[in-house]
Design an enzyme around this catalytic site. Structure first.
Site, short mmCIF file in Angstrom:
data_model
loop_
_atom_site.label_atom_id
_atom_site.label_comp_id
_atom_site.label_asym_id
_atom_site.label_seq_id
_atom_site.Cartn_x
_atom_site.Cartn_y
_atom_site.Cartn_z
N HIS A 414 9.77 -14.53 -15.47
CA HIS A 414 9.80 -13.53 -14.83
C HIS A 414 8.93 -12.14 -15.05
O HIS A 414 9.44 -11.53 -16.23
CB HIS A 414 11.18 -13.00 -14.57
CG HIS A 414 12.42 -13.89 -13.97
ND1 HIS A 414 13.46 -13.55 -13.95
CD2 HIS A 414 11.96 -14.87 -13.03
CE1 HIS A 414 14.34 -14.54 -13.24
NE2 HIS A 414 13.38 -15.23 -12.77
N GLU A 415 7.71 -12.18 -14.92
CA GLU A 415 6.94 -10.90 -14.99
C GLU A 415 7.64 -9.77 -14.06
O GLU A 415 7.44 -10.02 -12.94
CB GLU A 415 5.50 -11.17 -14.62
CG GLU A 415 4.83 -9.78 -15.00
CD GLU A 415 5.10 -9.29 -16.40
OE1 GLU A 415 4.90 -9.81 -17.38
OE2 GLU A 415 5.38 -8.00 -16.33
N HIS A 483 9.69 -10.39 -23.20
CA HIS A 483 8.43 -9.84 -23.73
C HIS A 483 7.96 -8.29 -23.35
O HIS A 483 8.55 -7.98 -22.23
CB HIS A 483 7.38 -10.58 -23.29
CG HIS A 483 7.13 -11.80 -24.20
ND1 HIS A 483 6.00 -12.53 -24.62
CD2 HIS A 483 8.14 -12.73 -24.47
CE1 HIS A 483 6.25 -13.67 -25.33
NE2 HIS A 483 7.60 -14.00 -25.22
N GLU A 508 -1.26 -14.06 -28.39
CA GLU A 508 -2.17 -13.82 -27.17
C GLU A 508 -3.18 -12.84 -27.57
O GLU A 508 -4.70 -13.22 -27.12
CB GLU A 508 -1.42 -13.10 -26.13
CG GLU A 508 -0.72 -11.91 -26.30
CD GLU A 508 0.01 -11.38 -25.36
OE1 GLU A 508 0.36 -12.02 -24.29
OE2 GLU A 508 0.49 -10.13 -25.31
#
Lengths: 704, 704
Positions: A414-415, A483, A508
């Protein structure tokens, strides 16, 4: 949990007669003193083995009504008690945790306003926690905190391991410097981020790691951040005094309070041995016990994901180039021409599932599966995702069935694009969609500036949201790995479905230009003090250019350093982040990732020095199996450890270590794998390269 | 709805050759002109029967990137079309509405930025609507409007009927003044409100009513306010030019746009007969057709409520004095001592239900039924209500069953205390709770400053919320009557479950010190242009002191004025707001409220002058029954009307009129009720007092 605190004694004092109130830790090595300074100004100080850790430091609050709770105080009475309990975490570095402390609750009264404020101190053998408490009272019923005045007065120009204070991100590389050097280094330390708001040339974030010239290791952080803004520290660099700096709301106010209420705990972990900082459970111990009655559905997880290929730019989250913008609910993707670089295709996901299943993984994350990625970021767009509509080439039912058949649990993504209202509006449907399709964990993201504009990632309003998302997820028996959310403060004890957070510079960044080789030697001293991090290790291919000709990033670690992180960077959620095809080139080394556990009976911190190295051993939960990880920083070194944590017996150790010419930059992929028989008396000496590391698996001879 | 617009012709022009573009209304009485002024600056003007209504006025936008869409424009082409359709509202003042206009769509291009903006003009016989449209384009993909520059240039120092511009409230008494006098009268016109944010000494709200010295009536407003901030008007009082003034977000930005998109319509209703302003359906006609497929569950409603007793201070919303504050989910009311003044008790509600049922009402509103009212307001408290937990003395199931047995539909009350996130978080559960307990309509409230702090009631973020609440309610087949929300702009056509709004100074102010006697003679020209108002008329007892010894308010109307409002203040939701015991003293007059309809086949506007008087006749939907309401302002006058709206036939009229010495202040409760035979040829002459009025019911002789 039974009644934990035994009241030792409760004294009542006449205000005028108050002397300093002292408190010792159970082993007597830490001593703190509460004192009213002239004018009734509350203060505290802390020593460790007779050395001053915190010099006399002021306490108090500034309020919106232009009054303060910083002076004019008298001590009404002091309650003393002690706690010694052992509790069982749902998952963790230990299968049981002892919380042992002495407590002092100082009841303060401010006669000028006829109002009361308490300060509760808990002194453990590993450090101090204290918080402000506001009893129910009509004189402090609803009130607004405009500044918290808590000081942490250092005794000198210590070495600090710091990242810039920021209301929106913690995704910075760490800087090691003297306190006096912070101001000069600040500008260079503020590297670009998609959302960032710095506030002071001497503002830094917690958990802040410090080292004194006489060998003390000090860690400043907070515990149990609930319905309060995240605390930063602002340094008076003439006097080396830190003051708490709360993240404001759009009006500059800090916290809206309703009595009875408390602040989060302010924590000072201290030792003369850096390993004790890593071993401290103070942050968890200051959090409330688990509030989820049935935790049977919460489980640690080792997973792979369709992710690194997007991060590196090899493929993309989006589906098409044909849209100037997306309108969720109106844009019809079925008629659009795909750009051909979409990562989350059914076929590609199945390929990952095959690999993950063959290699014994539990879970599979897929990013970019749902519509909206064509213009997801940077537009202050309200409804950016709906969290339930897949791209045409991602077949939810087919993947659900395929994963189930292969024994893989799908992990949802789920961004939110930091569009908070939009996420909350869709949350029920999104969580239900997960349950309907076999997902029991979600990685949520908060990339970009908070929508609505003016809010920040770490203010009270947002802090409230992150916990709301975790609580609502628990209603659906869903685990959360958030995040770009606020950094953790041990809340995973209370809500163990919060199985991960990012809240720091993760792997990342190795594809965004690279992180410092020492990065993972400081994170366990800082970011991980608050809880596990979904660092997403396991990158075997350093040269990102091979994945994407337009990306010249280099992963600044050796391959064995990557292996070590599965042990040194504790998380109940561990990813093997690289591509299957990269693992296939190094299947002998990949065996360690396949073998390594994600839940533990016990942990031993064998070697540690912030920003230099750390070596950790852990015993697999419920199994006679041990793992060791040694993560090294920039200087090559030889790790020397004793295996005396093993029970008496005969074991086989499989050792994965840097090859002799290994170097994170020039020769990262050389490694040696060897086996040797060991006992509890064995000493191991393992050379580690610059940016290197090693990993060991130990099993009894019989079970090999 | 069939294809509505017939393209008459579409011309393409070379930019340099563009002449003024003219457009006539279907009957030719209105004429407008679009023109590019020097420098490619778009402008428009409007005439009515040859008289200038809007002098040349600029059009355009300022954008966040410091460019504007105000100049450098060329006309790419102009599309012309016409519309003539008749549509059927779910409820309304008419059973069918004709929308007849000529349209001109001007395609503008700004070469300097290679971007396009269209302006769509629709000219009806009763006025002009125009809006900005932004076609899908990469050059205006996502953009932020920092100011809308739409002008409405007046031709002189007109008389205006205005309330102060404000980002948070419209609950002001109206002031009648020359435009040049607004500045001097502004400060006095800004009376206290629980939440208010004024912005300019010449800022006023829409719908703004104006009258010129040569007899034109002009109304400026907007239609279809969706995902855009509410527009105010700021006056250049030297030149008598209004410019649009949008409600900002906390950063001062106005609107976040994503092409393709449009602004709301800007409307100019104009006539030389004030009655035409009331008869205009332009606002509805500029809204989208109904988006709710099944509207069978939407029904007009006449209701009573446990409300006026709280408004007057006779009883209270809250339950106890024992709480310094409330924590929803933690505070246990069952052990608390009630203060004895709680209005929403099961017993009291049953008493109201009995009376409402006996007198043929449909619905029953109860405020203060749910926990949280002890500290609901003014604390910037996030979770102020949960919308599902009743006070101990309000038995939801018992009332549900009792109401059902008595044929009464319960109306829910959701006071949000403007804590928007909290309401959205609880909305699903709250709506489901309604359905489970027999409620199919909700009165929602947004009292106080918006939480989170910094937002305002009328900015884009909030406008988005109000519609979200209505759309979500429709999913549950729930009707919404939102108080303190943004003023309506005809959206009830698209979402007919939006059966009411407050968004103006309602009857409650008669218990807060009183409103001007002329108040209800201006509201139909202003607030009601956008849609029905839940004005809550029917107050028979003027002396509030009789209800509450601590309240010296006086209701500034006669009793017959109150009766008239059921006809003149159109709403599908009409309340009889006074207490049963007050109605019981005047049962003969109360008969009118029992009889009056709430849905109509047709309406006739017989007499009208803003802030002076208005007389309206309406035919009951589907029934041979007519009602007349005459509402008078401060000057006693005699209403003279013809009944020629009746079909040929014989009728009996029951007339409720002020007694001969009636006066809103000295003698408000005197009235005469008489019956007389009438035909379509009858002229009625009815004297009305200061603050007075009259009401008539007409039925065929046979059916009497």
């Amino acid at each position: 949990m039974k009644h934990l605190f035994k009241t030792l004694c409760a004294f009542c004092f006449f205000a005028s007669a108050v002397q300093a109130q002292e408190l010792l830790s159970p082993n007597g090595e830490l001593a703190m003193k509460f004192e009213l300074q002239d004018g009734g100004r509350p203060s505290y100080s802390l020593t460790y083995k007779g050395k001053t850790v915190i010099a006399p430091s002021m306490l108090g609050m500034k309020l919106k009504d232009n009054t303060t709770l910083c002076d004019g105080m008298t001590v009404e009475n002091v309650e003393r008690s002690s706690q010694d309990e052992t509790w069982t975490p749902v998952w963790g570095e230990e299968n049981s945790i002892r919380s042992h402390c002495n407590e002092m609750l100082v009841h303060l009264k401010q006669d000028s306003h006829n109002r009361r404020m308490d300060i509760r101190f808990r002194l453990f053998d590993d450090g101090l926690g204290f918080r402000y408490e506001f009893p129910l009272q009509r004189e402090l019923n609803y009130f607004v905190i405009t500044d918290e005045c808590t000081q942490f007065a250092m005794t000198g120009d210590h070495t600090a391991y710091w990242i810039p204070g920021d209301y929106d991100t913690q995704e910075y590389d760490y800087t090691r410097s003297r306190l006096s050097e912070i101001r000069g280094l600040m500008e260079a330390s503020i590297t670009d981020n998609l959302s960032q708001t710095s506030f002071s040339p001497t503002g830094v974030q917690t958990a802040l790691m410090l080292k004194t010239d006489d060998g003390l290791y000090i860690n400043l952080h907070e515990a149990a951040l609930v319905n309060y803004p995240c605390m930063h520290l602002n340094l008076d660099d003439k006097n080396f005094v830190f003051t708490s700096w709360l993240t404001p709301d759009p009006n500059g106010d800090k916290a809206y309070m309703q009595s009875p209420c408390t602040t989060p705990w302010r924590t000072v972990i201290v030792s003369d041995d850096a390993r004790d900082i890593l071993a401290s459970r103070l942050t968890l111990n200051l959090n409330e016990p688990c509030k989820i009655a049935d935790t049977s559905w919460i489980h640690p997880c080792k997973y792979m994901g369709v992710w690194w290929e997007m991060i590196t730019g090899m493929s993309d989250w989006s589906y098409t180039n044909e849209l100037p913008n997306v309108r969720i609910g109106q844009t019809d993707y079925s008629t659009l021409k795909p750009h051909g670089r979409h990562g989350a295709t059914t076929e590609n996901v199945k390929r990952y599932i095959d690999f993950a299943s063959e290699n014994g993984f539990d879970g599979m994350l897929v990013e970019g599966w749902n519509i909206g990625w064509e213009d997801w970021f940077g537009n202050f767009k309200d409804e950016v995702f709906d969290f339930v509509t897949p791209y045409p080439d991602f077949n939810v039912a087919e993947i659900r069935d395929y994963a189930r058949q292969k024994g893989i649990k799908m992990i949802m993504h789920h961004e939110t694009s930091a569009s908070i209202r939009n996420y909350e509006r869709h949350m029920d449907a999104a969580y239900q969609f997960m349950k309907d399709n076999g997902y029991d964990a979600v990685k949520s993201g908060y990339v970009g500036s908070i929508i609505p504009k003016g809010q920040n990632h770490y203010n009270q309003w947002q802090v409230n949201h992150y916990l709301y998302a975790v609580q609502k997820a628990a209603d659906y028996k869903i685990m959360v790995n958030a995040h770009e959310a606020v950094r953790p403060t041990g809340l995973c004890r209370t809500y163990p479905n919060l199985i991960g957070n990012e809240s720091a510079r993760g792997t990342e960044y190795q594809a965004f230009g690279g992180s410092k080789p020492s990065h993972t030697t400081i994170l366990p001293f800082t970011r991980l003090i608050g809880g596990p991090m979904d660092y997403t290790p396991g990158i075997f291919e350093n040269d990102i250019h091979k994945l994407n000709p337009n990306n010249n990033s280099w992963v600044n670690t050796t391959l064995c350093n990557q292996l070590s992180l599965y042990v040194t960077m504790y998380s109940p959620l561990q990813m093997a982040a690289d591509l299957p095809q990269n693992y296939e080139r190094f299947m002998d080394a990949f065996q360690f990732i396949k073998d390594v556990a994600v839940d533990w009976d016990h942990s031993w911190y064998l070697e540690a020095e912030p920003m230099e190295y750390l070596t950790v051993a852990r015993k697999t939960k419920g199994k006679d199996e041990w793992f060791i990880g040694g993560t090294n920083g920039e200087q090559p070194r030889t790790s020397v450890i004793s295996l005396d944590f093993l029970p008496k017996g005969k074991y086989v150790a499989t050792i994965y270590k840097d090859g002799k010419d290994a170097h994170y930059k020039n020769n990262p992929q050389t490694y040696d794998i060897s086996q040797q028989k060991v006992t509890e008396k064995t000493k191991l000496k393992v050379w580690t390269a610059a940016g290197g590391g090693y990993a060991v698996r130990i099993v009894p001879v019989a079970s090999k």
